[in-house]
Design an enzyme around this catalytic site. Sequence first.
Site, PDB file in Angstrom:
ATOM      1  N   ALA A 221       0.852  -1.194   0.000  1.00  0.00           N
ATOM      2  CA  ALA A 221       0.000   0.000   0.000  1.00  0.00           C
ATOM      3  C   ALA A 221       0.886   1.241   0.000  1.00  0.00           C
ATOM      4  O   ALA A 221       2.114   1.149  -0.109  1.00  0.00           O
ATOM      5  CB  ALA A 221      -0.928  -0.022   1.207  1.00  0.00           C
ATOM      6  N   SER A 222       0.253   2.394   0.147  1.00  0.00           N
ATOM      7  CA  SER A 222       0.998   3.654   0.048  1.00  0.00           C
ATOM      8  C   SER A 222       1.992   3.829   1.177  1.00  0.00           C
ATOM      9  O   SER A 222       3.075   4.391   0.985  1.00  0.00           O
ATOM     10  CB  SER A 222       0.018   4.828   0.043  1.00  0.00           C
ATOM     11  OG  SER A 222      -0.822   4.762   1.188  1.00  0.00           O
ATOM     12  N   LEU A 223       1.663   3.343   2.390  1.00  0.00           N
ATOM     13  CA  LEU A 223       2.505   3.586   3.552  1.00  0.00           C
ATOM     14  C   LEU A 223       3.239   2.348   4.047  1.00  0.00           C
ATOM     15  O   LEU A 223       4.194   2.472   4.816  1.00  0.00           O
ATOM     16  CB  LEU A 223       1.655   4.149   4.702  1.00  0.00           C
ATOM     17  CG  LEU A 223       0.838   5.409   4.390  1.00  0.00           C
ATOM     18  CD1 LEU A 223       0.031   5.826   5.610  1.00  0.00           C
ATOM     19  CD2 LEU A 223       1.740   6.541   3.924  1.00  0.00           C
ATOM     20  N   ALA A 224       2.807   1.159   3.644  1.00  0.00           N
ATOM     21  CA  ALA A 224       3.398  -0.068   4.182  1.00  0.00           C
ATOM     22  C   ALA A 224       3.110  -1.241   3.258  1.00  0.00           C
ATOM     23  O   ALA A 224       2.381  -1.103   2.256  1.00  0.00           O
ATOM     24  CB  ALA A 224       2.839  -0.351   5.582  1.00  0.00           C
ATOM     25  N   GLN A 225       3.693  -2.388   3.588  1.00  0.00           N
ATOM     26  CA  GLN A 225       3.400  -3.626   2.868  1.00  0.00           C
ATOM     27  C   GLN A 225       3.320  -4.775   3.867  1.00  0.00           C
ATOM     28  O   GLN A 225       3.808  -4.660   4.998  1.00  0.00           O
ATOM     29  CB  GLN A 225       4.453  -3.906   1.799  1.00  0.00           C
ATOM     30  CG  GLN A 225       5.861  -4.118   2.306  1.00  0.00           C
ATOM     31  CD  GLN A 225       6.881  -4.123   1.172  1.00  0.00           C
ATOM     32  OE1 GLN A 225       6.852  -3.258   0.291  1.00  0.00           O
ATOM     33  NE2 GLN A 225       7.774  -5.090   1.194  1.00  0.00           N
ATOM     34  N   VAL A 226       2.703  -5.888   3.456  1.00  0.00           N
ATOM     35  CA  VAL A 226       2.421  -6.996   4.370  1.00  0.00           C
ATOM     36  C   VAL A 226       3.095  -8.269   3.877  1.00  0.00           C
ATOM     37  O   VAL A 226       2.997  -8.622   2.700  1.00  0.00           O
ATOM     38  CB  VAL A 226       0.900  -7.218   4.502  1.00  0.00           C
ATOM     39  CG1 VAL A 226       0.608  -8.435   5.381  1.00  0.00           C
ATOM     40  CG2 VAL A 226       0.232  -5.982   5.078  1.00  0.00           C
TER      41      VAL A 226
ATOM     42  N   LYS B 114       3.026  -6.396   9.022  1.00  0.00           N
ATOM     43  CA  LYS B 114       2.917  -5.134   8.296  1.00  0.00           C
ATOM     44  C   LYS B 114       4.167  -4.298   8.547  1.00  0.00           C
ATOM     45  O   LYS B 114       4.467  -3.951   9.694  1.00  0.00           O
ATOM     46  CB  LYS B 114       1.663  -4.371   8.739  1.00  0.00           C
ATOM     47  CG  LYS B 114       1.383  -3.123   7.908  1.00  0.00           C
ATOM     48  CD  LYS B 114       0.018  -2.544   8.244  1.00  0.00           C
ATOM     49  CE  LYS B 114      -0.282  -1.342   7.369  1.00  0.00           C
ATOM     50  NZ  LYS B 114      -1.623  -0.783   7.636  1.00  0.00           N
TER      51      LYS B 114
ATOM     52  N   ASP C 166     -11.201   3.821   5.510  1.00  0.00           N
ATOM     53  CA  ASP C 166     -10.401   3.604   4.295  1.00  0.00           C
ATOM     54  C   ASP C 166     -10.825   2.311   3.584  1.00  0.00           C
ATOM     55  O   ASP C 166      -9.989   1.458   3.284  1.00  0.00           O
ATOM     56  CB  ASP C 166      -8.912   3.537   4.667  1.00  0.00           C
ATOM     57  CG  ASP C 166      -8.019   3.922   3.493  1.00  0.00           C
ATOM     58  OD1 ASP C 166      -8.541   4.460   2.504  1.00  0.00           O
ATOM     59  OD2 ASP C 166      -6.801   3.671   3.566  1.00  0.00           O
TER      60      ASP C 166
END
Length: 484
Positions: free
Chosen positions: A157-162, A176, A269
């Site tokens: 995503a825009s701020l993080a990844q999983v 995350k 969101d």
Amino acid sequence: MARRALKLASWTSMALAASGFYLYSNKYLDPNDFGAVRVGRAVATTAVISYDYFTCLRSVPYGSEEYLQLRSKVHLRSARRLCELCCANRGTFIKVGQHLGALDYLLPEEYTSTLKVLHSQAPQSSMQEVRQVIREDLGKEIHDLFVSFDDTPLGAASLAQVHKAVLHDGRTVAVKVQHPKVQAQSSKDILLMEVLVLAVKQLFPEFEFMWLVDEAKKNLPLELDFLSEGRNAEKVAQMLKHFDFLKVSRHLGKIYSEMIFVNGFVHCDPHPGNVLVRKHPGTGKAEVILLDHGLYQVLTEEFRLDYCHLWQSLIWMDMKKVKKYSQRLGAGELYPLFACMLTARSWNSVNRGISQAPVTAAEESEIRDNAANYLPQISQLLSHVPRQMLLIFKTNDLLRGIEAVLGTRASASSFLNMSRCCIRALASHKKKNTCSFFRRTQISFSEAFNLWQINLHEFILSVKGLRLANWVLALLCWLFPASH
């Protein structure tokens, strides 16, 4: 003196050249992350877009067919430039771009359709960066914390990844990981956006988007606080544990009606990347899974109750109360526009009853045209409503985007589900504020009666629908008799 200056210049040039070569050759250092590059790119893009609007539309008669065609082309060019800027600067820019892509009631279609791709095209951090973030935040290496850790993220995503991982006790978990530099860059990015929005407003006075910058300034720190996100996830899991659903489209509507009207604690969101649908391995029923619990809006009781009353008024066509509660929520004399933005329906449909007939293609086109024509009034309205309302607008737009992906739109059944939640919420508030057993019993009886009325109304609608289907089937059989 000249020789010393020449020597100093030579050493400076060599140092700059060496630094440039090092940065270029080092794959873990991205020149795009440097402030000067990001600021320069944002300023240049804003200047080009402003110049395009200022020069291309100036010589064409306003409102003419040529003007409308040319404006659409400028919108599309500008939207693509803005999308490229978001992808290049990443982080906060993608997050704000995603928000803009959901503003169907405010921005032209060229912008919303172009920026919607940002929901699925977020950049990924490398494993080297992931290891670095985990080491800095947790003080340990990945192998000290996990038995296994997938290098390929499940999603970004825009701020993080999983990433999928397995703990030493055997539990499979989703990890995350925040993108590096996002935390450090976010405050500078918001300040940059604020300056650029103020600069554009000097050229185009009707450009009122400071409310968006203010929201980003307030909400971004919440989304970057993963401890808060964890607490939000636990709270909403407890809050909605009683739900068991069969249909995905109704499922999501019921979840959000419960959050908004009953609990006043809203996941803000719900874009398609944050909503997963799966079949439960045990029961085989469809499940909806909400991801990304960083941004929640806590509604004040006064706001929540006024919002309940407003939706009840909209659903049951009580236009005096629509005006009253719209104005209580800050709409002032723009309450008709407020009601249209909230329901995504035309003012004629609001007056006839939003649950009486589904939205048509002609009505959607009318809404888009009016959004462009009423941009100054919409901007004025957004700057006056409570800040809580802005996130509710965003949430409504994102939910409608998911409905569009699923091929559904709000039906009479979904409005009736909203009405049920409003009745429960208002009855609960009344019972909480009375000590009289007789009065509480009276409120409970009234609540049960109102819910029974809704059930009856829903039953009548279903019978009408079934009867209509039978009539259509009979007509088809008469027109096309089966050959024997």
